[in-house]
Design a protein around this motif. Structure first.
Motif, PDB file in Angstrom:
ATOM      1  N   UNK A 180       0.840  -1.205   0.000  1.00 58.50           N
ATOM      2  CA  UNK A 180       0.000   0.000   0.000  1.00 58.50           C
ATOM      3  C   UNK A 180       0.881   1.262   0.000  1.00 58.50           C
ATOM      4  N   UNK A 181       1.889   1.280   0.851  1.00 58.60           N
ATOM      5  CA  UNK A 181       2.754   2.471   0.933  1.00 58.60           C
ATOM      6  C   UNK A 181       3.500   2.690  -0.377  1.00 58.60           C
ATOM      7  N   UNK A 182       4.012   1.604  -0.960  1.00 55.81           N
ATOM      8  CA  UNK A 182       4.755   1.740  -2.233  1.00 55.81           C
ATOM      9  C   UNK A 182       3.806   2.184  -3.343  1.00 55.81           C
ATOM     10  N   UNK A 183       2.560   1.690  -3.297  1.00 56.01           N
ATOM     11  CA  UNK A 183       1.564   2.102  -4.299  1.00 56.01           C
ATOM     12  C   UNK A 183       1.248   3.585  -4.147  1.00 56.01           C
ATOM     13  N   UNK A 184       1.148   4.033  -2.898  1.00 57.99           N
ATOM     14  CA  UNK A 184       0.887   5.459  -2.657  1.00 57.99           C
ATOM     15  C   UNK A 184       2.031   6.306  -3.219  1.00 57.99           C
ATOM     16  N   UNK A 185       3.240   5.894  -2.919  1.00 54.55           N
ATOM     17  CA  UNK A 185       4.407   6.677  -3.371  1.00 54.55           C
ATOM     18  C   UNK A 185       4.420   6.773  -4.891  1.00 54.55           C
ATOM     19  N   UNK A 186       4.382   5.631  -5.577  1.00 55.68           N
ATOM     20  CA  UNK A 186       4.484   5.665  -7.044  1.00 55.68           C
ATOM     21  C   UNK A 186       3.215   6.233  -7.662  1.00 55.68           C
TER      22      UNK A 186
END
Ligand code: SAJ
Length: 423
Positions: A180-186
């Motif tokens: 979820x965090x990596x999806x938010x960042x990218x």
């Protein structure tokens, strides 16, 4: 958030620029001091990174490059974009990933960081190599003290249509929270994020994409060898097959596989398969066929010279187009280098012409690109072999100037002339 990038090459620098353009503060680390200096002067060394865009974000303070890894200890996210080459043994070399990891552990941040590996690697690297190092024997917990994901870079260098922003970004985390965090960042810099359920899936997506290419290129290279024996025109055949509006995707034969991914990635996949006792014969066979193409090109040159009762020794051969694919200025793994090495071994005298590559270090000498519009210069060669068919080159200027032309890329579009020999 402050974004950290490790590795300012073909993957890292475009990514750093995208984050900076979106208003993030970006700290970009590289070992190479001259590169770091160029970035901090706003000068790009990557074709897909326009200098004016780079200098704008450097001037505004959104992007700073450094050779001091400690500068990364304060960033919120770190994308690792280091090379993953092969060893001489054709086994994976993840030493660059390991040294980035050692640095991350040595300069661990006080607050939780989101760490994303972007470098193409075999399934399992993120979980089996990165996770234990970052958890440091249980002192730190993933999902609490740090977050970890894999997200492959998927851009096609030099592609005028598709880039980081409009190519969906595949993301797979160690835990759902990491995904979820990596999806938010990218998701803040790309149009579409494609989350998958594990880091292994994300690692495998990239290898599937690139192995798909190398296997299909191997297929058409094999068909080209077959068509040569059957005296058929493979280019016409592929063009006609491509008229099928569905279920077919054209690939084209050539002098071999170049670039920093396609020749390498399938070896990561077959190596991992072998670790599980599985022989990825199909993938390995494609590698053998693609690896034979430079030899086939030399065979065609020998055949053409032979028709003129000439031999390779002391033949003056002009390599036309040396970059690993058309319209790029990159020499990495270029099949032109394989062809040149084979020709030199047989005593040929080499020269090259490439509008994108002004000079070429060759052994202890540095060759300069020959201007193929200079007919007097051309007349001094026994053979010109088209290895890379850059756009905007007037190949017809070779006809009548050089007695033998070997065309490995259908640069003459089927034009027949006694001096032209095809793949
Ligand atoms: N090649 C052929 N015949 C073909 C296509 C390519 O002989 O039909 C050769 C090229 O001349 C080149 C090599 O294969 O030497 C690789 O070509 P490529 O078109 O795959 O180009 P790359 O390696 O620069 O970029 C690829 C990306 N390509 C495309 O999506 C079109 C993509 O597979 C990856 O995102 C990228 O590698 C990467 O970085 O992994």
């Amino acid at each position: 958030a402050v974004v950290g990038i490790i590795g300012c090459g073909y993957v890292g620098l475009p990514l750093a620029l995208e984050f900076a353009k979106k208003g993030f503060r970006v700290v970009a680390f590289d070992l190479d001091a001259p590169r770091v200096d160029q970035i901090n002067r706003g000068i790009s060394y990557i074709p897909d990174v326009p200098t004016e865009e780079l200098s704008r974000v450097v001037k505004s303070g959104h992007l700073i490059a450094t050779t001091d890894f400690h500068r990364l200890s304060g960033v919120d996210t770190v994308s690792i974009c280091v090379p993953t080459p092969l060893r001489k043994t054709k086994d994976p070399d993840i030493s660059y990933i390991v040294s980035a990891l050692d640095n991350l552990v040595a300069h661990r941040s006080a607050s939780p960081q989101l760490i994303i590996l972007e470098s193409t690697t075999y399934p399992g690297t993120t979980r089996e190599v990165m996770l234990p190092a970052l958890e440091s024997e249980g002192k730190f917990k993933v999902g609490k003290d740090f977050f970890l994901a894999f997200s492959p870079e998927r851009v096609d260098p030099g592609n005028p249509v598709y880039n980081i922003v409009n190519t969906p970004k595949v993301v797979g985390g160690i835990t759902p929270e990491c995904t979820k965090l990596a999806s938010l960042l990218y998701g803040s810099i790309v149009e579409k994020v494609m989350p998958v359920t594990s880091t292994e899936s994300a690692e495998m997506v990239k290898l599937l994409e690139n192995t798909f290419r190398s296997v299909n290129i191997g297929l058409v290279n094999e068909l080209a060898l077959m068509s040569h024996n059957l005296n058929l025109n493979i280019w016409e055949i592929i063009e006609a097959a491509a008229s099928k509006p569905f279920g077919f995707m054209p690939f084209y034969p050539g002098p071999g596989l170049g670039g920093h991914c396609i020749p390498i990635d399938p070896h990561y996949l077959s190596w991992k398969a072998r670790q599980t006792g599985f022989e990825a014969r199909f993938i390995e066979l494609a590698g053998v066929v693609n690896g034979f193409m430079p030899h086939h090109v030399v065979n065609r040159i020998v055949f053409g010279l032979n028709e003129q009762t000439k031999c390779l020794r002391n033949a003056r051969i002009l390599i036309v187009g040396v970059a690993y694919k058309k319209d790029v200025n990159d020499l990495r793994e270029s099949p032109a280098l394989d062809v040149m090495a084979l020709l030199e071994k047989s005593g040929a005298i080499l020269a090259y012409s490439d509008p994108h590559i002004p000079t070429l270090k060759w052994g202890s000498t540095t060759l300069s690109s020959v201007d193929i519009t200079n007919r007097h210069e051309l007349s001094t060669y026994d053979c010109a072999v088209v290895i890379t068919n850059h756009s905007g080159v007037d190949y017809k200027s070779l006809i009548g100037a050089v007695p033998l032309i070997v065309d490995t890329r259908n640069a003459f579009k089927g034009l027949s002339h006694p001096s032209i020999v095809s793949l």
